[in-house]
Enzyme design. Structure first.
Site, PDB file in Angstrom:
ATOM      1  CD  GLU A  99      -4.144  -5.509   4.180  1.00  0.00           C
ATOM      2  OE1 GLU A  99      -2.917  -5.561   3.953  1.00  0.00           O
ATOM      3  OE2 GLU A  99      -4.693  -4.538   4.726  1.00  0.00           O
TER       4      GLU A  99
ATOM      5  CD  GLU B  20      -3.013  -1.095   2.218  1.00  0.00           C
ATOM      6  OE1 GLU B  20      -2.945  -0.200   3.092  1.00  0.00           O
ATOM      7  OE2 GLU B  20      -3.919  -1.947   2.217  1.00  0.00           O
TER       8      GLU B  20
END
Length: 791
Positions: free
Chosen positions: A501, A425
């Site tokens: 995720e 991220e």
């Protein structure tokens, strides 16, 4: 210390001294000598050097109130008090409202006269965060990352035998952070003292691969780097033996080469293992390469490398295959902290956590968002958990590349690792700059280990700037958002994908209504962030779309920091399928029903709702049976067909008594679960996860504490404070209860139960015999359990 082997690797964890606070500043203030500071703020006068340096005539400037006796691993952050004050270095994210700071570690040690001529090194597996090391007053170096190891050759600066004691000093500056979750403070992973001959296998000096495998034989390639630190060239004989799980040598190779002075030589050998046993989660079979370095027939070094024989394949349409068998990834993401100990986990606690995941049916672990401690990978090798090993951040600076290489060289022999993640991220995802950096990191990974694919755990920018083109497998963090992952499969049909995720479903164990004042989230999963989804949807997406390969649920356990969706008084997250103590939440039972085959059925919620008589209660049932029939006080409330990978619901008017769910297959009862209305707290029950622990000063037992009524039933709303005492050869190293808003200290002899449970971690002392462990609380009976501690 005396060594009897050619290579010695000794734990360097015991008998350290710890000082909290900055010694430089403290000594300047005490002495009133600000002029003694150098330009970078260091104190250059005698008092500082006496702490870093010791010999026969110099005593360190230390008093008992300034330095505490401690053992490693150590996290001083967890020893603090929770405070909502950013000025003190605490906050909701990286420290979970616990103040950080600066600390010092100091240890005196001896090296035998007989060890002169050997190569002697100190290795730190992890120090959080910026660390500077001196040995005998000599600056050895500085290491900035808290997640990669540091290594110092101290051969030239140590004293041998009668020359005097040695002293190592480590300054740790944890005031800055790498991640946005709880990271702890201090030397939180193991420290090692290694001694080798000057002719030796280099650090992380072997690379074992299995490029060709069939039922009859496996080809094993062994690459070994041998270093020579003698002043003259050496003719080296390398003998590599492959040893099976029973200690039998199944292949042996010998190669001879000249290794020049102060140089290293790469040896490449290819062996054949007949009738190989393959590594897989159900049967994690391990082999070992024993590398023997000889010169003129004299044994100089022995180096062991554990490995497994297995094949991995990621496909576009059907996902992952292990040893040719289709295997959906049933994974969880995990940070490394735990109740009672912070990030300083004894190896037994790590093994306990992996065992809990295995029982749930989990087959994969994502080390979010950093390389894990080496012991975790050893445990995953042994227990059969596949791993996504993750680089800390997207960084192609010299330090960033060094950290990536450190992970790759250290970990690439572990059969449990099935892919490398380059980042998580990052803000640069989908940009031109980010694509260039990711491409470089991916190429480095492929060069160092061409046997595994590379991924990146992305939450945006999948189709921008060529970013996804840099990796072999595109990771989707929360790809269910706007059907990003399924749409991309249509638009990019050759793209290999994985749910890197997912879920982030915020729930609090044993809580069934949202409570913003106390910071609790309902177990029904009604507080799911808008960018995420339920655990159930995350897994059903994988079942419906095999091209997603699998999923890593966020997270396996609650963790400190990131108290979404609330801030203070919450001090840890709510994302876990288990809480910080490893106590299951309701999502745990959903995953167990979806991920395991042994018949199971589970009812939620509990059935102790005084004051709600006559009101409807939402009853959910998780099961992997064909049908489930629900009963209240013996009366059937109906039988329903179980939808695989889902749950069943009833609305039940509350009356006290007994709620029972019976799981059936082909109409035959195979399993049941019962929730009973309980009485008032009356007893304490202690359940150690193991009753035999080694009296080695390291091993631990995780003791689950249950608050029971007079009928030995767990009281699901009990919050009694439990006070612990211990007699014999043990110590309490931490307590917890899984309450995300509890501000009680983790280093204590007492803990308030949360919804019927709390946890105490007991560690055996070295050579002290049996432990008698007692728990008591006002108004409750005492009980005790004997924990036998033997060498």
């Amino acid at each position: 210390m005396q060594y009897t082997t050619v290579r010695a690797k000794e734990k360097f964890d015991s008998e350290w001294q710890f000082h909290k606070g900055d010694i430089f500043i403290q000594h300047v203030v005490k002495a009133g000598m600000t002029g003694g500071l150098t330009d970078d703020g260091e104190y250059k006068q005698g008092k500082w050097m006496e702490i870093a340096f010791v010999d026969k005539t110099t005593n360190p400037v230390m008093t008992s109130d300034e330095w505490a006796e401690i053992d490693i691993p150590h996290d001083w952050c967890i020893e603090g008090n929770y405070v909502n004050d950013k000025e003190l270095g605490s906050g909701p994210g990286n420290s979970g409202y616990l103040p950080v700071g600066i600390g010092y570690y100091r240890k005196e040690f001896k090296i035998s006269e007989e060890d002169k001529g050997k190569k002697i090194c100190i290795e730190f597996d992890g120090v959080m965060r910026n660390s500077t090391v001196w040995v005998n007053g000599h600056l050895m170096g500085t290491h900035f990352s808290g997640y990669t190891g540091s290594y110092y050759d101290i051969t030239d600066v140590v004293r041998y035998g009668d020359e005097g004691d040695n002293v190592i000093l480590v300054r740790v500056d944890a005031t800055t952070y790498e991640g946005w979750w709880y990271e702890g403070c201090g030397i939180y992973r193991h420290v090692w003292l290694t001694q080798t001959d000057r002719l030796h296998v280099e650090r992380f000096g072997t690379y074992v691969t299995t490029p060709k495998i069939d039922e009859r034989e496996a080809e094993v390639t062994i690459i070994t780097s041998v270093g020579n630190e003698y002043p003259d060239d050496k003719n080296v004989e390398l003998v590599s033996k492959i040893v099976d799980a029973y200690g039998e040598v199944v292949a042996s190779l010998t190669t001879s080469k000249k290794v020049n002075t102060f140089d290293n030589m790469i040896f490449e050998q290819i062996a054949t293992v007949k009738n190989p046993k393959l590594w897989c989660p159900k049967k994690p079979y391990l082999y070992k390469v024993v590398s023997e370095i000889k010169e003129n027939g004299s044994l100089k070094d022995v180096y062991e490398t554990t490995f497994g024989i297995r094949t991995i394949e990621f496909t576009v349409e059907k996902g992952f295959f292990l040893n040719g068998e289709h295997m959906p990834i049933k994974g969880v993401c995990c940070h490394q902290d735990f109740a009672g100990v912070g990030v300083a986990l004894p190896d037994s606690v790590i093994e306990y956590k992996i065992g809990l995941l295995k029982e749930m049916g989990c087959n994969a672990y994502r080390s979010a968002h950093n390389p894990p401690t080496p012991e975790l990978l050893d445990i995953c090798d042994r227990m059969g958990i596949m791993v996504m090993d993750e680089n800390r951040k997207l960084d192609s600076s010299p330090d960033g590349i060094a950290n990536l290489k450190s992970m790759l060289y250290r970990d690439r022999n572990h059969p449990c690792i099935i892919m490398w993640s380059m980042e998580n991220e990052e803000i640069l995802e989908g940009t031109v700059m980010g694509s260039r950096i990711l491409d470089k990191l991916a190429r480095i990974a492929h060069k160092i280990d061409p046997t595994r694919p590379v991924t990146a755990a992305m939450n945006h920018g999948w189709n921008d700037g060529g970013y996804s083109d840099a990796v072999d497998i595109v990771g989707y963090n929360y790809g269910q958002r706007d059907n990003q992952d399924t749409n991309d499969h249509k638009n990019y049909p050759n793209r290999r994908m994985i749910g890197s995720e997912s879920a982030s479903c915020t729930t609090t164990r044993g809580i069934y209504e949202n409570d913003s004042l106390r910071g609790y989230c309902s177990e029904y999963g009604t507080l799911i962030p808008e960018w995420s989804c339920s655990v159930e949807k995350a897994w059903r997406d994988v079942i419906d779309n095999p091209f997603l390969t699998g999923v890593f649920i966020w997270t396996g356990f609650d963790y400190r920091g990131e108290p979404t969706p609330y801030k203070w008084p919450c001090i840890n997250s709510h994302f876990g399928v288990m809480d910080t103590c490893g106590f299951p939440k309701e999502n745990y039972y959903y995953l167990k029903s979806a991920w395991t085959d042994e018949p199971m059925v589970h009812i939620m919620p509990h059935w102790s709702w005084t004051g709600k008589e006559g009101q409807n209660i939402d009853v959910w049932v998780y099961s992997n049976c064909q049908t489930v029939e629900l009963f209240l006080n013996g009366k059937s409330l109906g039988e329903k067909e179980m939808i695989p990978n889902s749950h069943l619901e009833w609305k039940v008017e509350y009356v006290s008594g007994e709620l029972t769910a019976i799981g059936k297959k082909s109409g035959v009862k195979v399993v049941l679960d019962t929730m009973t209305t309980t009485g008032q707290p009356a007893k304490i029950k202690l359940e150690p996860h193991k009753t035999l622990i080694k009296a080695d000063g390291v091993d631990v037992s995780m003791i689950r504490v249950e608050i029971l009524d007079s009928m030995d039933r767990v009281v699901p709303i009990a919050d009694n404070e439990v006070v612990f005492t211990i007699e014999g050869g043990g110590r309490i190293i931490g307590v917890g209860n899984g309450n995300p808003s509890s501000h009680e200290p983790d280093k204590s002899n007492r803990r308030r139960a949360f919804n019927g449970y709390c946890l105490v971690i007991v560690q055996a002392l070295e050579n002290k015999g049996d432990i008698i462990f007692k728990a008591s609380s006002q108004g409750l009976n005492q009980c005790e359990v004997l924990i036998a501690a033997r060498l």
